[in-house]
Design an enzyme around this catalytic site. Structure first.
Site, short mmCIF file in Angstrom:
data_model
loop_
_atom_site.label_atom_id
_atom_site.label_comp_id
_atom_site.label_asym_id
_atom_site.label_seq_id
_atom_site.Cartn_x
_atom_site.Cartn_y
_atom_site.Cartn_z
N THR A 1 13.10 33.65 -26.84
CA THR A 1 12.95 33.20 -28.22
C THR A 1 14.03 32.17 -28.52
O THR A 1 15.18 32.34 -28.11
CB THR A 1 13.04 34.39 -29.21
N HIS B 1 19.41 49.56 -22.23
CA HIS B 1 20.45 50.09 -21.35
C HIS B 1 19.95 51.26 -20.52
O HIS B 1 20.59 51.66 -19.55
CB HIS B 1 21.66 50.51 -22.19
#
Length: 413
Positions: free
Chosen positions: A332, A384
């Protein structure tokens, strides 16, 4: 003969949609292929075209929720195109003499503009030959005209009574500021924006998101663009932007760090052997992320062509559900709107997204000297649970190295 105007089936997952706008007024005369209405689902917006020529009778007003297959109007006195009579079997038509130039010219001749496109052309005083057509059979669409106006920095003509604008979701500029007495304006969310809000909350709730940052020297890329922009456009028909360098660099880096390109599915890690990159495109009614497939097989020109094609489809409301599915990684670019730094949100089930930002001249130390260099902050948000910190930082550092030396994108190093 009357022909019903029905809501098409967009996809199995789409059960309802918003009839966002009628492009034609009650009683207007349209031709086959003219854009009739704008349909908005929770994933895409698309135009519904007339199946035949006739007079429009509107049965469902703009702003109402509709279902696939629902009749929303009619084409009164519709004129179906009569099929050409078949050639007699006993006397087949002989092959015409070869005319190598005539056939391609006939095949490429654009259809005359109709309906909404014709009105826009007239209002903007444009020659139809100056606008690139992308509709079926070379037809010039409303989206083609709007795209041409934007690319040439021409203000689009104001909406006329022939093409009323839906009042279900007025643009922000049309909302008057609150009155001194505290009055407010309530604007319902469109299906696309409601779905976007749901996905953003889902991403925050279901992922362990972290963001790591770096800074890229854009000097080599900016110099490349300045020196080769015109030749690139002449050869490939598209401009040479900045995002494509990062998309190609990301594809290379994803091959080296496969966990960043993986999905977490229950207790399994799904590793992909292909790179499908979603590139965020800002649309009038919300953000969409069309997917460039097999970027590992493409170069800069291929990525630029794909992005340009998606931008044109978004502006012409021709984006399909298949264009939005299957992404394994996203990019983006908030820099086009002036953003200096941000933390992009993951697009589940993807495990990472790369955020690009504004290129800005900054003083930096190079070989012991303070110099001014064009720099960009980049951000990598990642899940994560799938990607550890070392892998994320190393992945972003690899993208930085590839973009700072763009020649590496052409070499197997």
């Amino acid at each position: 003969m009357d022909v019903e105007i029905r809501i098409p089936t967009v996809g199995e997952s789409v059960q309802t949609a918003l009839l966002a706008e009628w492009f034609v007024a009650e009683g207007a005369r349209v031709e086959a292929g003219d854009a009739l209405l704008l349909l908005e689902t929770d994933k895409v917006t698309l135009e519904v075209e007339a199946e035949a020529a006739g007079t429009v009778a509107i049965g469902v007003k703009a702003g109402e929720t509709v279902k696939p297959g629902q009749v929303v109007g009619q084409l009164k006195g519709a004129e179906a195109s009569a099929p050409a009579p078949p050639a007699p079997e006993a006397a087949p038509k002989p092959d015409p003499p070869p005319t190598p130039e005539a056939a391609p010219q006939a095949a490429s001749a654009p259809s005359p503009p109709q309906g909404a496109a014709k009105a826009l052309l007239a209002a903007a005083k444009l020659d139809p030959a100056a606008v690139a057509a992308s509709g079926p059979g070379g037809r010039l669409t409303r989206g083609d005209v709007l795209l041409h106006l934007e690319e040439t920095d021409t203000e689009p003509p104001p909406s006329s009574s022939e093409h009323p604008t839906s009042t279900s979701e007025p643009p922000p500029s049309s909302i008057e500021p609150p009155a001194p007495d505290g009055a407010t304006t309530r604007v319902p969310l469109s299906p696309l924006r409601r779905r976007l809000a749901q996905r953003l909350l889902e991403s925050q709730r279901t992922t362990a998101t972290l963001t790591t940052f770096n800074e890229v020297d854009m000097g080599r890329v900016m110099d490349l663009r300045a020196r080769h922009q015109e030749a690139f456009r002449a050869r490939h028909g598209v401009g040479l932007g900045i995002t494509s360098f990062f998309v190609v660099a990301a594809a290379r880096a994803l091959g080296e760090f496969p966990a960043v390109n993986a999905f977490l599915e229950a207790d399994d890690l799904v590793l992909h052997h292909h790179v499908h990159v979603g590139v965020a495109v800002g649309a009038e009614r919300g953000l969409v992320v069309p997917v460039i497939r097999h970027v590992e097989r493409l170069g800069i020109a291929g990525v630029e062509a794909a992005v340009a094609g998606f931008v044109a489809k978004v502006k012409g409301n021709r984006l399909e559900l298949s264009d939005l599915e299957g992404g394994t990684f996203s990019v983006t670019n908030g820099g086009v709107f002036g953003s200096l730094l941000s933390t992009p949100i993951l697009n589940p089930p993807q495990s990472a997204i790369l955020g690009l930002h504004k290129v800005e001249d900054r003083p930096v130390a190079v070989d012991g000297q303070v110099v001014i260099r064009p720099r960009m902050y980049v951000a990598l948000s990642y899940d994560h649970r799938v990607v550890d910190g070392r892998g994320a930082v190393s992945f972003l550092a690899r993208i930085k190295a590839l973009v700072e030396e763009p020649e590496l994108l052409l070499l197997e190093v």
